[in-house]
Design a protein around this motif. Structure first.
Motif, PDB file in Angstrom:
ATOM      1  N   HIS A 151       0.734  -5.252   9.958  1.00 46.81           N
ATOM      2  CA  HIS A 151       1.005  -6.603   9.479  1.00 46.81           C
ATOM      3  C   HIS A 151       1.498  -7.502  10.610  1.00 46.81           C
ATOM      4  O   HIS A 151       0.787  -8.379  11.060  1.00 46.81           O
ATOM      5  CB  HIS A 151       2.026  -6.533   8.343  1.00 46.81           C
ATOM      6  N   SER A 159       5.571  -3.841  11.425  1.00 47.76           N
ATOM      7  CA  SER A 159       5.562  -3.902   9.965  1.00 47.76           C
ATOM      8  C   SER A 159       4.167  -3.608   9.432  1.00 47.76           C
ATOM      9  O   SER A 159       3.166  -3.858  10.108  1.00 47.76           O
ATOM     10  CB  SER A 159       6.082  -5.244   9.449  1.00 47.76           C
ATOM     11  N   VAL A 218       1.755  -3.355   5.644  1.00 48.20           N
ATOM     12  CA  VAL A 218       1.573  -3.510   4.204  1.00 48.20           C
ATOM     13  C   VAL A 218       1.041  -2.171   3.700  1.00 48.20           C
ATOM     14  O   VAL A 218       0.026  -1.680   4.183  1.00 48.20           O
ATOM     15  CB  VAL A 218       0.577  -4.650   3.868  1.00 48.20           C
ATOM     16  N   GLN A 248       1.860  -3.247  -3.937  1.00 54.43           N
ATOM     17  CA  GLN A 248       1.923  -3.236  -2.487  1.00 54.43           C
ATOM     18  C   GLN A 248       3.381  -3.338  -2.048  1.00 54.43           C
ATOM     19  O   GLN A 248       4.213  -3.932  -2.738  1.00 54.43           O
ATOM     20  CB  GLN A 248       1.134  -4.395  -1.892  1.00 54.43           C
ATOM     21  N   LEU A 268       5.980  -3.794   1.663  1.00 54.22           N
ATOM     22  CA  LEU A 268       6.043  -4.145   3.071  1.00 54.22           C
ATOM     23  C   LEU A 268       7.078  -3.224   3.713  1.00 54.22           C
ATOM     24  O   LEU A 268       8.217  -3.131   3.240  1.00 54.22           O
ATOM     25  CB  LEU A 268       6.459  -5.606   3.270  1.00 54.22           C
ATOM     26  N   LYS A 314       8.981  -2.224   7.324  1.00 53.99           N
ATOM     27  CA  LYS A 314       9.295  -2.564   8.708  1.00 53.99           C
ATOM     28  C   LYS A 314       9.982  -1.352   9.319  1.00 53.99           C
ATOM     29  O   LYS A 314      10.883  -0.771   8.699  1.00 53.99           O
ATOM     30  CB  LYS A 314      10.205  -3.790   8.779  1.00 53.99           C
ATOM     31  N   TYR A 341       5.849  -6.518  -1.862  1.00 52.50           N
ATOM     32  CA  TYR A 341       4.980  -7.408  -1.103  1.00 52.50           C
ATOM     33  C   TYR A 341       4.033  -8.121  -2.057  1.00 52.50           C
ATOM     34  O   TYR A 341       3.257  -7.492  -2.762  1.00 52.50           O
ATOM     35  CB  TYR A 341       4.164  -6.620  -0.068  1.00 52.50           C
TER      36      TYR A 341
END
Length: 160
Positions: free
Chosen positions: A50, A58, A60, A67, A69, A71, A118
């Motif tokens: 991402h 990061s 997805v 979904q 996210l 990091k 996300y």
């Protein structure tokens, strides 16, 4: 070698394909381990790179039903992720991603992570700046109301 000392206060950059579906990939493994830790039963279909910057990578995580996210940082003392985690835990607004979990996970060495929900939004570049300009006053009023209710001890410079 302790990876957190190698990457401490330094950029970490990885080259990725546009989508990682190989279950033996390091990042696919990290996602699966975090899902196991959190008892997330969703099946991971793919991991999509991402955003990458000097503080974290990061991804997805595309699952069958939603979904996420994720990091990650090999610097276990990563202040950017610690600050963002704290901010998201303390503030629950519709325009902020929902904090799911953050912390350290040991996969060889400790990896700092932050996982949120996300929701794909539209891009101003795709929609056109005129979209924002037409409703600028309304946008700024809503933004001010939301931001004035934020709970944080961090300044925007510390958060960034």
């Amino acid at each position: 070698m302790i990876s957190s000392k190698v990457f401490e206060k330094r950029a970490y950059f990885s080259e990725f394909e546009s989508s990682v579906t190989d279950t033996s990939s390091m990042y696919f493994t990290i996602c699966e381990r975090i899902f196991d830790k959190l008892n997330i039963s969703s099946s991971i279909l793919e991991v999509n790179p991402h955003v990458f910057n000097i503080n974290y990578d990061s991804f997805v995580i595309v699952c069958d039903d939603k979904q996420f996210l994720l990091k990650t940082s090999f610097d276990e003392d990563n202040l950017a992720l610690e600050h963002e985690s704290k901010f998201l835990k303390e503030n629950k607004f519709n325009f902020l991603p929902k904090h799911i979990d953050s912390g350290l996970i040991k996969i060889g060495d400790n990896i700092r992570y932050l996982i949120t929900d996300y929701d794909f939004g539209f891009s101003i570049e795709e929609t056109g700046i005129n979209y924002l300009v037409r409703g600028f006053e309304s946008f700024m009023r809503c933004h001010y109301i939301q931001m004035s209710n934020c709970k944080t001890e961090l300044t925007f410079l510390e958060f960034a």
